[in-house]
Design a protein around this motif. Structure first.
Motif, PDB file in Angstrom:
ATOM      1  N   ILE A 152      -2.910  -5.567  11.652  1.00  0.00           N
ATOM      2  CA  ILE A 152      -2.132  -4.408  11.210  1.00  0.00           C
ATOM      3  C   ILE A 152      -0.727  -4.826  10.780  1.00  0.00           C
ATOM      4  N   GLU A 153      -0.098  -5.717  11.542  1.00  0.00           N
ATOM      5  CA  GLU A 153       1.247  -6.178  11.186  1.00  0.00           C
ATOM      6  C   GLU A 153       1.242  -6.921   9.854  1.00  0.00           C
ATOM      7  N   LEU A 154       0.232  -7.754   9.653  1.00  0.00           N
ATOM      8  CA  LEU A 154       0.123  -8.471   8.380  1.00  0.00           C
ATOM      9  C   LEU A 154      -0.106  -7.491   7.236  1.00  0.00           C
ATOM     10  N   GLN A 155      -0.919  -6.462   7.515  1.00  0.00           N
ATOM     11  CA  GLN A 155      -1.195  -5.472   6.479  1.00  0.00           C
ATOM     12  C   GLN A 155       0.065  -4.683   6.139  1.00  0.00           C
ATOM     13  N   LYS A 156       0.855  -4.313   7.166  1.00  0.00           N
ATOM     14  CA  LYS A 156       2.099  -3.574   6.929  1.00  0.00           C
ATOM     15  C   LYS A 156       3.075  -4.413   6.107  1.00  0.00           C
ATOM     16  N   LYS A 157       3.144  -5.704   6.416  1.00  0.00           N
ATOM     17  CA  LYS A 157       4.020  -6.595   5.669  1.00  0.00           C
ATOM     18  C   LYS A 157       3.567  -6.662   4.208  1.00  0.00           C
ATOM     19  N   TYR A 158       2.266  -6.767   4.012  1.00  0.00           N
ATOM     20  CA  TYR A 158       1.719  -6.818   2.658  1.00  0.00           C
ATOM     21  C   TYR A 158       1.997  -5.521   1.911  1.00  0.00           C
ATOM     22  N   GLU A 159       1.856  -4.387   2.614  1.00  0.00           N
ATOM     23  CA  GLU A 159       2.084  -3.082   1.982  1.00  0.00           C
ATOM     24  C   GLU A 159       3.516  -2.974   1.467  1.00  0.00           C
ATOM     25  N   LYS A 160       4.475  -3.419   2.261  1.00  0.00           N
ATOM     26  CA  LYS A 160       5.875  -3.345   1.838  1.00  0.00           C
ATOM     27  C   LYS A 160       6.141  -4.238   0.635  1.00  0.00           C
ATOM     28  N   GLU A 161       5.504  -5.422   0.648  1.00  0.00           N
ATOM     29  CA  GLU A 161       5.731  -6.374  -0.442  1.00  0.00           C
ATOM     30  C   GLU A 161       5.104  -5.905  -1.755  1.00  0.00           C
ATOM     31  N   THR A 162       4.054  -5.107  -1.673  1.00  0.00           N
ATOM     32  CA  THR A 162       3.334  -4.698  -2.885  1.00  0.00           C
ATOM     33  C   THR A 162       3.494  -3.221  -3.201  1.00  0.00           C
ATOM     34  N   ALA A 163       4.427  -2.556  -2.537  1.00  0.00           N
ATOM     35  CA  ALA A 163       4.595  -1.108  -2.740  1.00  0.00           C
ATOM     36  C   ALA A 163       4.857  -0.766  -4.197  1.00  0.00           C
ATOM     37  N   GLU A 164       5.655  -1.583  -4.884  1.00  0.00           N
ATOM     38  CA  GLU A 164       6.003  -1.278  -6.262  1.00  0.00           C
ATOM     39  C   GLU A 164       4.835  -1.495  -7.223  1.00  0.00           C
ATOM     40  N   ASP A 165       3.774  -2.184  -6.724  1.00  0.00           N
ATOM     41  CA  ASP A 165       2.629  -2.433  -7.599  1.00  0.00           C
ATOM     42  C   ASP A 165       1.687  -1.241  -7.679  1.00  0.00           C
ATOM     43  N   ASN A 166       1.939  -0.228  -6.838  1.00  0.00           N
ATOM     44  CA  ASN A 166       1.040   0.909  -6.796  1.00  0.00           C
ATOM     45  C   ASN A 166       1.786   2.233  -6.880  1.00  0.00           C
ATOM     46  N   PRO A 167       2.614   2.412  -7.902  1.00  0.00           N
ATOM     47  CA  PRO A 167       3.368   3.658  -7.991  1.00  0.00           C
ATOM     48  C   PRO A 167       2.472   4.822  -8.365  1.00  0.00           C
ATOM     49  N   CYS A 168       2.788   6.020  -7.838  1.00  0.00           N
ATOM     50  CA  CYS A 168       2.016   7.202  -8.203  1.00  0.00           C
ATOM     51  C   CYS A 168       2.523   7.802  -9.505  1.00  0.00           C
ATOM     52  N   ILE A 169       3.808   7.603  -9.797  1.00  0.00           N
ATOM     53  CA  ILE A 169       4.372   8.100 -11.053  1.00  0.00           C
ATOM     54  C   ILE A 169       5.405   7.085 -11.550  1.00  0.00           C
ATOM     55  N   GLU A 170       5.853   7.242 -12.761  1.00  0.00           N
ATOM     56  CA  GLU A 170       6.854   6.334 -13.331  1.00  0.00           C
ATOM     57  C   GLU A 170       8.242   6.725 -12.821  1.00  0.00           C
ATOM     58  N   LYS A 171       8.786   5.892 -11.962  1.00  0.00           N
ATOM     59  CA  LYS A 171      10.050   6.230 -11.295  1.00  0.00           C
ATOM     60  C   LYS A 171      11.250   6.198 -12.231  1.00  0.00           C
TER      61      LYS A 171
END
Length: 288
Positions: A152-171
């Protein structure tokens, strides 16, 4: 009379680590009282979360309380222990079960094992045997929890690092204030996010932020947060090493039951059903 049923009380040194919750189920109140009184649960790393005199009562308890281990009789008034084990796993797929029965037949033991029970003990129970078994069970659970926590910790770290790769809308089209808020949500959706917290992030009044968010995004921030969480949950469900319970935590829901409800409202199916349909989704290109 209690001693005759469950044996004599013995004590062992208290073990370190987190206490696990055990639910005791038997339609004989004297047996339940004996198990509570004559087993030093704390010394082996457990606490009695509750007791139940029927399978129905036990299921209701599991639905509303955290239970790590279910210790149940088999032959009871009403629904039997095997049906209870199945129902318990429906409510909490990760609960561990132990059978305690007066019927020491191979057929019953075989059924218990087929349903995934950790062990099958016969009445009258030998307390030393019961304690040794629960110590082994705790070691297994501690090991599973440790491995799961690392995942879970590794997954959370990965999620933070790749958050910008999965935007829901164009910020970049929402302006600096809402763009900042959207990035914060995408990077921290697993946390407890409130309008007040977002207003502090954006340095604007909550009322103004709420109005501006709806204007720029076309939905309120709660709906957007839910959209982000469910989108990431769909992706995480592809990772079969993660339990649905873990995914619930990873996307910001404390209650797996609430997570399943929100997921179903958003997708039309439960997380379990969605996971089962992933091969078909992959064939049609709905998931990667």
């Amino acid at each position: 009379m209690l001693e005759k049923i469950v044996g004599k009380k013995t004590c062992t040194k208290r073990r370190r680590g987190q206490m696990l919750n055990v639910l005791l189920v038997d339609d004989d109140r004297i047996v339940l009282e004996g198990l509570k009184k004559f087993v030093d649960w704390g010394s082996i790393g457990y606490k009695v979360a509750g007791t139940a005199l029927s399978a129905r009562e036990a299921v209701r308890f599991i639905e509303t309380n955290p239970v790590d281990v279910l210790l149940t009789d088999i032959v009871m008034t009403g629904s039997n222990g095997f049906a209870l084990i199945q129902d318990a796993h429906t409510v909490n797929p990760y609960i561990k079960t132990v059978v305690l029965s007066s019927y020491s037949t191979f057929k019953y033991a075989q059924q218990a094992i087929r349903l995934g029970s950790f062990d099958y003990l016969s009445k009258p129970v030998n307390l030393n045997e019961l304690k040794e078994m629960f110590v082994r069970l705790k070691s297994a659970l501690d090991r599973e929890n440790s491995e799961r926590s690392q995942t879970i910790e590794l997954q959370k770290k990965y999620e933070k690092e790749t958050a910008e790769d999965n935007p829901c809308i164009e910020k970049d089209k929402t302006g600096p204030v809402i763009g900042k808020v959207l990035r914060y949500i995408d990077e921290n959706y697993s946390e407890d996010i409130t309008l007040k917290k977002l207003s502090e992030v954006a340095f604007v009044h909550p009322v103004y932020l709420s109005k501006l968010f709806k204007e720029k995004v076309g939905m309120n921030f709660i709906d957007y947060l839910t959209k982000v969480r469910i989108k990431n949950a769909e992706r995480l469900l592809e990772n079969l090493s993660l339990r649905i319970y873990d995914i619930s935590d990873l996307v910001g829901y404390d209650s797996p039951k609430h997570f399943s409800k929100v997921f179903r409202e958003s997708t039309g199916m439960t997380p379990k059903e969605y996971r089962e349909h992933i091969p078909a989704f992959q064939e049609t290109g709905k998931v990667s």
